[in-house]
Scaffold this active site. Structure first.
Site, PDB file in Angstrom:
ATOM      1  N   LYS A 119       0.834  -1.212   0.000  1.00 50.77           N
ATOM      2  CA  LYS A 119       0.000   0.000   0.000  1.00 50.77           C
ATOM      3  C   LYS A 119       0.863   1.254   0.000  1.00 50.77           C
ATOM      4  O   LYS A 119       0.654   2.166  -0.799  1.00 50.77           O
ATOM      5  CB  LYS A 119      -0.895  -0.003   1.249  1.00 50.77           C
ATOM      6  CG  LYS A 119      -1.576   1.318   1.516  1.00 50.77           C
ATOM      7  CD  LYS A 119      -2.461   1.260   2.734  1.00 50.77           C
ATOM      8  CE  LYS A 119      -1.815   1.677   4.038  1.00 50.77           C
ATOM      9  NZ  LYS A 119      -1.499   3.104   4.165  1.00 50.77           N
ATOM     10  N   ASN A 120       1.849   1.290   0.901  1.00 52.78           N
ATOM     11  CA  ASN A 120       2.607   2.529   1.075  1.00 52.78           C
ATOM     12  C   ASN A 120       3.571   2.821  -0.071  1.00 52.78           C
ATOM     13  O   ASN A 120       4.123   3.914  -0.142  1.00 52.78           O
ATOM     14  CB  ASN A 120       3.351   2.518   2.411  1.00 52.78           C
ATOM     15  CG  ASN A 120       2.405   2.726   3.575  1.00 52.78           C
ATOM     16  OD1 ASN A 120       1.210   2.965   3.381  1.00 52.78           O
ATOM     17  ND2 ASN A 120       2.920   2.627   4.795  1.00 52.78           N
TER      18      ASN A 120
ATOM     19  N   CYS B  38      -5.837  13.097  12.863  1.00 47.54           N
ATOM     20  CA  CYS B  38      -5.728  11.672  12.612  1.00 47.54           C
ATOM     21  C   CYS B  38      -5.636  10.955  13.935  1.00 47.54           C
ATOM     22  O   CYS B  38      -5.103  11.478  14.903  1.00 47.54           O
ATOM     23  CB  CYS B  38      -4.500  11.403  11.764  1.00 47.54           C
ATOM     24  SG  CYS B  38      -4.234   9.673  11.489  1.00 47.54           S
TER      25      CYS B  38
ATOM     26  N   ARG C 274       0.044  14.627  13.332  1.00 46.46           N
ATOM     27  CA  ARG C 274       0.573  14.410  11.979  1.00 46.46           C
ATOM     28  C   ARG C 274       0.479  15.644  11.082  1.00 46.46           C
ATOM     29  O   ARG C 274      -0.277  15.679  10.111  1.00 46.46           O
ATOM     30  CB  ARG C 274      -0.135  13.219  11.324  1.00 46.46           C
ATOM     31  CG  ARG C 274       0.097  11.949  12.060  1.00 46.46           C
ATOM     32  CD  ARG C 274      -0.593  10.788  11.410  1.00 46.46           C
ATOM     33  NE  ARG C 274       0.222  10.128  10.413  1.00 46.46           N
ATOM     34  CZ  ARG C 274      -0.146   9.029   9.767  1.00 46.46           C
ATOM     35  NH1 ARG C 274      -1.304   8.489   9.980  1.00 46.46           N
ATOM     36  NH2 ARG C 274       0.655   8.485   8.891  1.00 46.46           N
ATOM     37  N   PRO C 275       1.244  16.659  11.389  1.00 47.99           N
ATOM     38  CA  PRO C 275       1.198  17.872  10.571  1.00 47.99           C
ATOM     39  C   PRO C 275       1.846  17.661   9.202  1.00 47.99           C
ATOM     40  O   PRO C 275       2.446  16.618   8.946  1.00 47.99           O
ATOM     41  CB  PRO C 275       2.009  18.870  11.394  1.00 47.99           C
ATOM     42  CG  PRO C 275       2.921  18.043  12.224  1.00 47.99           C
ATOM     43  CD  PRO C 275       2.223  16.739  12.471  1.00 47.99           C
ATOM     44  N   ILE C 276       1.713  18.665   8.325  1.00 48.68           N
ATOM     45  CA  ILE C 276       2.352  18.567   7.004  1.00 48.68           C
ATOM     46  C   ILE C 276       3.340  19.714   6.796  1.00 48.68           C
ATOM     47  O   ILE C 276       3.702  20.053   5.673  1.00 48.68           O
ATOM     48  CB  ILE C 276       1.313  18.554   5.853  1.00 48.68           C
ATOM     49  CG1 ILE C 276       0.386  19.777   5.940  1.00 48.68           C
ATOM     50  CG2 ILE C 276       0.512  17.264   5.854  1.00 48.68           C
ATOM     51  CD1 ILE C 276      -0.310  20.074   4.639  1.00 48.68           C
TER      52      ILE C 276
ATOM     53  N   LEU D  42       6.462  19.949   7.200  1.00 46.34           N
ATOM     54  CA  LEU D  42       7.730  19.616   6.524  1.00 46.34           C
ATOM     55  C   LEU D  42       7.533  19.497   5.013  1.00 46.34           C
ATOM     56  O   LEU D  42       8.412  19.845   4.232  1.00 46.34           O
ATOM     57  CB  LEU D  42       8.317  18.319   7.108  1.00 46.34           C
ATOM     58  CG  LEU D  42       8.605  18.358   8.615  1.00 46.34           C
ATOM     59  CD1 LEU D  42       8.993  16.978   9.133  1.00 46.34           C
ATOM     60  CD2 LEU D  42       9.718  19.358   8.931  1.00 46.34           C
TER      61      LEU D  42
ATOM     62  N   ASP E 216       4.741   0.768  12.053  1.00 50.30           N
ATOM     63  CA  ASP E 216       3.565   0.078  11.519  1.00 50.30           C
ATOM     64  C   ASP E 216       3.485  -1.391  11.943  1.00 50.30           C
ATOM     65  O   ASP E 216       2.507  -2.069  11.609  1.00 50.30           O
ATOM     66  CB  ASP E 216       3.540   0.169   9.980  1.00 50.30           C
ATOM     67  CG  ASP E 216       3.120   1.556   9.502  1.00 50.30           C
ATOM     68  OD1 ASP E 216       2.694   2.374  10.338  1.00 50.30           O
ATOM     69  OD2 ASP E 216       3.224   1.816   8.286  1.00 50.30           O
TER      70      ASP E 216
ATOM     71  N   VAL F  33       7.981   7.339  16.738  1.00 47.59           N
ATOM     72  CA  VAL F  33       7.629   7.969  15.453  1.00 47.59           C
ATOM     73  C   VAL F  33       6.356   8.806  15.574  1.00 47.59           C
ATOM     74  O   VAL F  33       6.310   9.956  15.135  1.00 47.59           O
ATOM     75  CB  VAL F  33       7.490   6.907  14.332  1.00 47.59           C
ATOM     76  CG1 VAL F  33       7.105   7.566  13.009  1.00 47.59           C
ATOM     77  CG2 VAL F  33       8.788   6.120  14.176  1.00 47.59           C
TER      78      VAL F  33
ATOM     79  N   ARG G 297      -8.546  -0.687   4.706  1.00 48.12           N
ATOM     80  CA  ARG G 297      -7.737   0.372   4.085  1.00 48.12           C
ATOM     81  C   ARG G 297      -6.380  -0.168   3.672  1.00 48.12           C
ATOM     82  O   ARG G 297      -5.802   0.304   2.699  1.00 48.12           O
ATOM     83  CB  ARG G 297      -7.520   1.533   5.082  1.00 48.12           C
ATOM     84  CG  ARG G 297      -8.743   2.401   5.291  1.00 48.12           C
ATOM     85  CD  ARG G 297      -8.358   3.613   6.121  1.00 48.12           C
ATOM     86  NE  ARG G 297      -7.030   4.058   5.730  1.00 48.12           N
ATOM     87  CZ  ARG G 297      -6.074   4.448   6.560  1.00 48.12           C
ATOM     88  NH1 ARG G 297      -6.289   4.470   7.849  1.00 48.12           N
ATOM     89  NH2 ARG G 297      -4.902   4.828   6.111  1.00 48.12           N
TER      90      ARG G 297
HETATM   91  C1  UD1 Z   1       4.166   6.994   6.368  1.00 49.04           C
HETATM   92  C2  UD1 Z   1       3.328   5.747   6.187  1.00 49.04           C
HETATM   93  C3  UD1 Z   1       2.824   5.259   7.526  1.00 49.04           C
HETATM   94  C4  UD1 Z   1       3.990   5.076   8.496  1.00 49.04           C
HETATM   95  C5  UD1 Z   1       4.862   6.322   8.556  1.00 49.04           C
HETATM   96  C6  UD1 Z   1       6.124   6.127   9.381  1.00 49.04           C
HETATM   97  C7  UD1 Z   1       2.383   6.007   3.985  1.00 49.04           C
HETATM   98  C8  UD1 Z   1       1.184   6.274   3.159  1.00 49.04           C
HETATM   99  N1  UD1 Z   1       2.219   6.058   5.314  1.00 49.04           N
HETATM  100  O1  UD1 Z   1       3.306   7.980   6.914  1.00 49.04           O
HETATM  101  O2  UD1 Z   1       2.154   4.014   7.334  1.00 49.04           O
HETATM  102  O3  UD1 Z   1       3.489   4.803   9.780  1.00 49.04           O
HETATM  103  O4  UD1 Z   1       5.252   6.718   7.232  1.00 49.04           O
HETATM  104  O5  UD1 Z   1       6.849   5.062   8.901  1.00 49.04           O
HETATM  105  O6  UD1 Z   1       3.447   5.728   3.479  1.00 49.04           O
HETATM  106  N2  UD1 Z   1       5.727  14.928  10.579  1.00 49.04           N
HETATM  107  C9  UD1 Z   1       5.761  16.269  10.880  1.00 49.04           C
HETATM  108  N3  UD1 Z   1       5.579  17.160   9.856  1.00 49.04           N
HETATM  109  C10 UD1 Z   1       5.386  16.741   8.565  1.00 49.04           C
HETATM  110  C11 UD1 Z   1       5.372  15.375   8.278  1.00 49.04           C
HETATM  111  C12 UD1 Z   1       5.551  14.479   9.313  1.00 49.04           C
HETATM  112  O7  UD1 Z   1       5.942  16.666  12.028  1.00 49.04           O
HETATM  113  O8  UD1 Z   1       5.237  17.607   7.687  1.00 49.04           O
HETATM  114  C13 UD1 Z   1       5.919  13.945  11.678  1.00 49.04           C
HETATM  115  C14 UD1 Z   1       4.710  13.032  11.873  1.00 49.04           C
HETATM  116  O9  UD1 Z   1       3.728  13.623  12.671  1.00 49.04           O
HETATM  117  C15 UD1 Z   1       5.353  11.824  12.515  1.00 49.04           C
HETATM  118  C16 UD1 Z   1       6.729  11.764  11.851  1.00 49.04           C
HETATM  119  O10 UD1 Z   1       6.969  13.071  11.324  1.00 49.04           O
HETATM  120  O11 UD1 Z   1       5.507  12.030  13.884  1.00 49.04           O
HETATM  121  C17 UD1 Z   1       6.880  10.753  10.745  1.00 49.04           C
HETATM  122  O12 UD1 Z   1       5.837  10.936   9.819  1.00 49.04           O
HETATM  123  P1  UD1 Z   1       5.991  10.524   8.296  1.00 49.04           P
HETATM  124  O13 UD1 Z   1       7.220   9.712   8.117  1.00 49.04           O
HETATM  125  O14 UD1 Z   1       5.837  11.744   7.466  1.00 49.04           O
HETATM  126  O15 UD1 Z   1       4.734   9.574   8.106  1.00 49.04           O
HETATM  127  P2  UD1 Z   1       3.735   9.528   6.884  1.00 49.04           P
HETATM  128  O16 UD1 Z   1       4.449   9.805   5.617  1.00 49.04           O
HETATM  129  O17 UD1 Z   1       2.504  10.302   7.212  1.00 49.04           O
END
Ligand code: UD1
Length: 421
Positions: free
Chosen positions: A22-23, A120, A125-127, A129, A308, A330, A401
């Site tokens: 999936k990922n 979530c 889980r902010p965006i 970055l 995961d 994480v 999912r």
């Molecule tokens: C992806 C995987 C998810 C997995 C995770 C960690 C997919 C679709 N999902 O999620 O299954 O659990 O990697 O291996 O591939 N963060 C920030 N700001 C950001 C982005 C992330 O602070 O802009 C933080 C998140 O809240 C979290 C950490 O960084 O604490 C890691 O998140 P990230 O690696 O980005 O996870 P996803 O890509 O959402």
């Protein structure tokens, strides 16, 4: 709403094949936005998240066609000039990974409007970055009315150092940088195998990416990409879940069509607990074991123990001999399965990021439980396999999912698992 009835007592035995990841599939499907024409993917799992991605791509103007019968794991995506650059809230709220359309749309069309993903269950889980990375390539970003408005005439390559390892952030930046002018260097890039699969597909389309799978990725921007054909890598999380399913019942299970090397951290910990695990290039076999030792795990970015698989490993530890300390680094709120495992009789003390699991062989007994997220659902099903009597797991839409036909796979190994509508 579907529920899963799990009746314990059976030892799992036999061979089971892994589906596509999936990922890996999600970012790769979004990467089609970078190249007009017809893309073909094999080994695409049958999952709700894939349907949500297809719906989002369709809403932007793409056509998606799934094969029938034996070809049901083949998905074609026809991309023509998009009719809109807006990823609507109704679609994004269903799946956080929808944010991955930002990088490709911005790179190809200079414009993207993407709804902010909602809160979530597993942390905030902010965006930020992702957005900082787009800004570093010259995009203008505005947050307004619950949406990200991103614009750029032509993205310019640059150096981006992620202050925190982010899988999605690395993927979004990769997809933005392939069409940017000049060279982009990603430092502290995530090293997950799914990033390698994405980079491999981008390279098949004509991108120039080196260093994927390491913490420094270099991308030399190109003018244009051309659609290609690609087989999605095997799902390491599903493979690990199936291996734990065999282990927890004391069974002899071989998981095929997987990449054991991607699961080194899990295999190491299972061996430390006492399990004998054989691996070949694409299979893993767990041998029967009656009792196993408690071991500690700390989740962290790849190649360390995957978050995961934390919930599933915790299920295994609830009936181990001794005390296991499980540390989640994480995500900030990823212990929601703990209360449910405790309803089954597990002895766990959860703190913010640490859960102390006092394992007791034969301790669990069946009860109605509620799934709270994708991997939590899997851990409850695993616990149900050994919880005396029957366990009814509700809200298994979470499971759909990310796991293709988990109940079918478990039944093929001898489990008594039934979906109730
Ligand atoms: C992806 C995987 C998810 C997995 C995770 C960690 C997919 C679709 N999902 O999620 O299954 O659990 O990697 O291996 O591939 N963060 C920030 N700001 C950001 C982005 C992330 O602070 O802009 C933080 C998140 O809240 C979290 C950490 O960084 O604490 C890691 O998140 P990230 O690696 O980005 O996870 P996803 O890509 O959402």
């Amino acid at each position: 709403m579907d529920k899963m009835l799990v009746i314990s007592g059976n030892v799992l035995n036999g061979t089971v094949a892994t589906s596509g990841a999936k990922n890996a599939a999600l970012p790769i499907l979004f990467s089609t936005l970078l190249a007009e024409g017809e893309h073909t993917f094999d080994n695409v799992p049958l999952l709700k998240d894939i349907d949500s991605t297809a719906d989002l791509l369709k809403s932007l103007g793409c056509e998606t066609v799934r094969g029938q019968g034996d070809s049901q794991h083949t998905l074609k995506i026809k991309v023509s000039k998009l009719k809109t650059f807006e990823a609507h809230y109704d679609l994004v709220r269903k799946m956080r990974a929808s944010i991955l359309c930002l990088g490709p749309m911005l790179a190809k069309y200079g414009e993207a409007t993407v709804s902010l993903p909602g809160g979530c269950a597993i942390g905030t889980r902010p965006i930020d970055l992702h957005l900082d990375a787009m800004k570093a390539l010259g995009a203008e970003i505005e947050l307004r009315d619950g949406y990200v408005f991103a614009k750029a005439k032509k993205l310019q390559g640059g150096t981006v150092l992620f202050e925190k390892t982010t899988v999605g952030g690395t993927e979004n930046l990769l997809m933005a940088a392939v069409l940017a002018s000049g060279v982009t260097t990603i430092e502290n890039a995530a090293k997950e195998p799914e990033i390698v699969d994405l980079a491999n597909y981008l390279n098949k389309m004509g991108a120039k990416i080196v260093g994927q799978g390491t913490s420094v990725i270099k991308i030399t921007g190109v003018e244009k990409l051309t659609p290609a054909r690609h087989s999605i890598m095997p799902d390491r999380i599903e493979a690990g879940t199936l291996l734990i399913a065999g282990a927890i019942t004391g069974g002899d299970v071989t998981v095929t069509k997987c990449q054991p090397h991607d699961l080194d951290a899990l295999i190491m910990k299972m061996r430390e607990a006492g399990f004998k695990i054989d691996i070949t290039e694409d299979t893993m076999r767990v041998h029967p074991l009656k009792t196993w030792k408690a071991v500690d795990i700390i989740t962290a970015p790849h190649p360390l123990f995957p978050t995961d698989l934390q919930a599933q490993f915790m299920a295994l530890m609830t009936i181990a001999e001794g005390t296991s300390v499980i540390t989640e680094t994480v995500f900030e709120n990823r212990f929601m399965h703990v209360n449910e495992l405790m309803r089954l009789g597990a002895d766990i003390t959860p703190k913010t990021q640490v859960a102390v699991v006092r394992g007791k062989p034969k301790a669990l007994s069946g009860a109605p439980v509620m799934a709270t997220d994708l991997r939590a659902s899997a851990s409850l099903v695993l616990a149900g396999l050994v919880a005396k009597g029957s366990t009814e797991v509700s809200r298994i839409y979470h499971l759909d999912r990310g796991y293709e036909n988990l109940e079918g796979k478990l039944v093929s190994l001898g489990a008594q698992v039934q979906r109730m509508h």
